[in-house]
Design a protein around this motif. Structure first.
Motif, short mmCIF file in Angstrom:
data_model
loop_
_atom_site.label_atom_id
_atom_site.label_comp_id
_atom_site.label_asym_id
_atom_site.label_seq_id
_atom_site.Cartn_x
_atom_site.Cartn_y
_atom_site.Cartn_z
N GLY A 136 -96.25 67.91 18.40
CA GLY A 136 -97.20 68.90 17.89
C GLY A 136 -97.86 68.45 16.60
O GLY A 136 -99.08 68.58 16.43
N THR A 137 -97.08 67.89 15.69
CA THR A 137 -97.63 67.41 14.42
C THR A 137 -98.57 66.24 14.63
O THR A 137 -99.67 66.21 14.07
CB THR A 137 -96.49 67.00 13.47
N THR A 146 -101.86 73.27 12.44
CA THR A 146 -103.30 73.51 12.49
C THR A 146 -103.74 74.42 11.36
O THR A 146 -104.75 74.16 10.69
CB THR A 146 -103.70 74.11 13.85
N VAL A 178 -106.95 70.06 23.19
CA VAL A 178 -105.60 70.63 23.06
C VAL A 178 -105.25 71.46 24.30
O VAL A 178 -104.11 71.43 24.78
CB VAL A 178 -105.49 71.46 21.75
N LEU A 202 -100.22 65.47 17.34
CA LEU A 202 -101.41 65.93 18.04
C LEU A 202 -102.41 66.57 17.06
O LEU A 202 -103.60 66.27 17.10
CB LEU A 202 -101.04 66.92 19.15
N VAL A 203 -101.92 67.42 16.19
CA VAL A 203 -102.80 68.07 15.21
C VAL A 203 -103.42 67.03 14.29
O VAL A 203 -104.63 67.05 14.03
CB VAL A 203 -102.04 69.13 14.39
N THR A 262 -95.11 74.53 16.07
CA THR A 262 -95.51 73.45 15.17
C THR A 262 -97.01 73.20 15.26
O THR A 262 -97.68 72.99 14.24
CB THR A 262 -94.74 72.16 15.51
N LEU A 263 -97.55 73.23 16.47
CA LEU A 263 -98.99 73.05 16.67
C LEU A 263 -99.77 74.11 15.91
O LEU A 263 -100.73 73.80 15.19
CB LEU A 263 -99.31 73.10 18.16
#
Length: 145
Positions: free
Chosen positions: A42-43, A109, A83, A45-46, A104-105
């Protein structure tokens, strides 16, 4: 990339990374290894999506300033769709904990957007290039002869 662009990217990436580290630790305690993996994904990806978006937007602002607003809207739409595709592709995965990933995402964000907003407000970016105004004044003044 200009120095103020790099500084803005750094001011947004560092707090997001810090929140990601905290999310990985909390997810590891709550959900184990799969939770930690979900928080890491998640981290990352952001940071990738938002960082790439910021770089693209800054290049557009420099090269094609007349398209800046439209490009911003298109960029945010593209980020959301990217996303969404990622979420749909991994909705039934057992590779990572989806709740830890989603929280987390969301958290990363929100931190990225808040840090980017703060960075823009604190940046002292000139709206007018003072050097170009001086050269234009010299050109239009005519020759002194």
């Amino acid at each position: 990339m200009q120095s103020n662009d790099a500084r803005l990217l750094l001011h947004a990436a560092v707090p997001t990374f810090a929140v990601g580290v905290i999310a990985v630790a909390v997810s590891a305690v709550v959900a184990g290894a799969t939770g930690a993996i979900g928080a890491v994904i998640g981290t990352v990806l952001v940071m990738l999506v938002m960082g790439a978006g910021l770089v693209v937007l800054q290049k557009t602002a420099k090269n094609l300033p007349q398209l800046f607003q439209m490009m911003g809207l298109l960029l945010y739409t593209t980020q959301i769709l990217f996303v969404l595709v990622f979420l749909l592709a991994f909705k039934d995965t057992t590779l990572f904990d989806t709740k830890a990933f989603a929280l987390t995402l969301l958290g990363a964000t929100l931190v990225w957007i808040a840090a980017q907003t703060r960075g823009h407000m604190k940046a002292k970016i000139l709206y007018v290039d003072p050097h170009s105004a001086e050269s234009k004044k010299a050109e239009t003044a005519g020759s002194p002869t």
